[in-house]
Design a protein around this motif. Sequence first.
Motif, short mmCIF file in Angstrom:
data_model
loop_
_atom_site.label_atom_id
_atom_site.label_comp_id
_atom_site.label_asym_id
_atom_site.label_seq_id
_atom_site.Cartn_x
_atom_site.Cartn_y
_atom_site.Cartn_z
N ALA A 31 0.83 -1.21 0.00
CA ALA A 31 0.00 0.00 0.00
C ALA A 31 0.86 1.27 0.00
O ALA A 31 0.40 2.32 -0.44
CB ALA A 31 -0.95 0.00 1.20
N ALA A 32 2.08 1.16 0.48
CA ALA A 32 2.98 2.32 0.51
C ALA A 32 3.71 2.52 -0.82
O ALA A 32 4.42 3.52 -0.99
CB ALA A 32 4.00 2.15 1.64
N ASP A 33 3.54 1.61 -1.79
CA ASP A 33 4.21 1.70 -3.09
C ASP A 33 3.39 2.65 -3.98
O ASP A 33 2.46 2.24 -4.66
CB ASP A 33 4.31 0.31 -3.71
N ARG A 34 3.74 3.93 -3.95
CA ARG A 34 2.98 4.97 -4.65
C ARG A 34 2.87 4.70 -6.15
O ARG A 34 1.84 4.95 -6.76
CB ARG A 34 3.62 6.35 -4.41
N GLU A 35 3.95 4.20 -6.75
CA GLU A 35 3.93 3.93 -8.20
C GLU A 35 2.92 2.83 -8.52
O GLU A 35 2.15 2.94 -9.48
CB GLU A 35 5.33 3.54 -8.67
N LEU A 36 2.91 1.76 -7.75
CA LEU A 36 1.96 0.68 -7.97
C LEU A 36 0.53 1.18 -7.78
O LEU A 36 -0.35 0.90 -8.61
CB LEU A 36 2.24 -0.49 -7.01
N ILE A 37 0.29 1.92 -6.72
CA ILE A 37 -1.06 2.41 -6.43
C ILE A 37 -1.55 3.30 -7.57
O ILE A 37 -2.70 3.18 -8.02
CB ILE A 37 -1.11 3.15 -5.07
N ALA A 38 -0.68 4.16 -8.07
CA ALA A 38 -1.05 5.07 -9.16
C ALA A 38 -1.30 4.32 -10.48
O ALA A 38 -1.99 4.84 -11.36
CB ALA A 38 0.03 6.12 -9.36
#
Length: 185
Positions: free
Chosen positions: A37-44
């Motif tokens: 959940a802290a992986d901003r690139e994956l979330i985006a």
Amino acid sequence: MSQHTAPLPPIAPAPVPASAPSAPTATELLDFVRRTAADRELIASLPLDPEGRTWVRLDGPGGSEAWLIGWPPGTGTGWHDHAESQGAFATARGTLTENALAVRLPASGWKTLELADGVDRSRRLGEGTGRAFGRHHVHEVLNESPDTHAVSVHAYYPPLPLIRRFSRTGAVLRLEQVERPEDWQ
């Protein structure tokens, strides 16, 4: 003529196959969903649909099943459980509400149950927060925001054999449907 035989060399033991990874614990699942959940690139990278939930399957730890899920405003799962799987989820963006029942339901053999008073639990999970749960955990997850998408990461072990879906009217919980993996993959 005498025959002399040399002693045979000792037989080497057969190579031991690499053991399968041990089943992840609830704590390990929770650590995984929080890190993911802290992986901003994956979330985006998750495509968001204004009308319905979107999801992408991820590789979870130790053979677990994992999902990245997008929640449009006002959407939810409805009441359900994950059968024999334990799990964890964390909110990556927005806020989710989890309503849960603090009761263990029978695994099978029922269609309608009357719930006792005091079994309802509710928690709000903002960005970066998560929770783990055990087998037969009955809950619903909601994005109650009127205007903001939420995104979350979920992991289950063993991989989901089925999901039981329920309806609820007051204290009465009714089994409505049983879904198998082919229904949502």
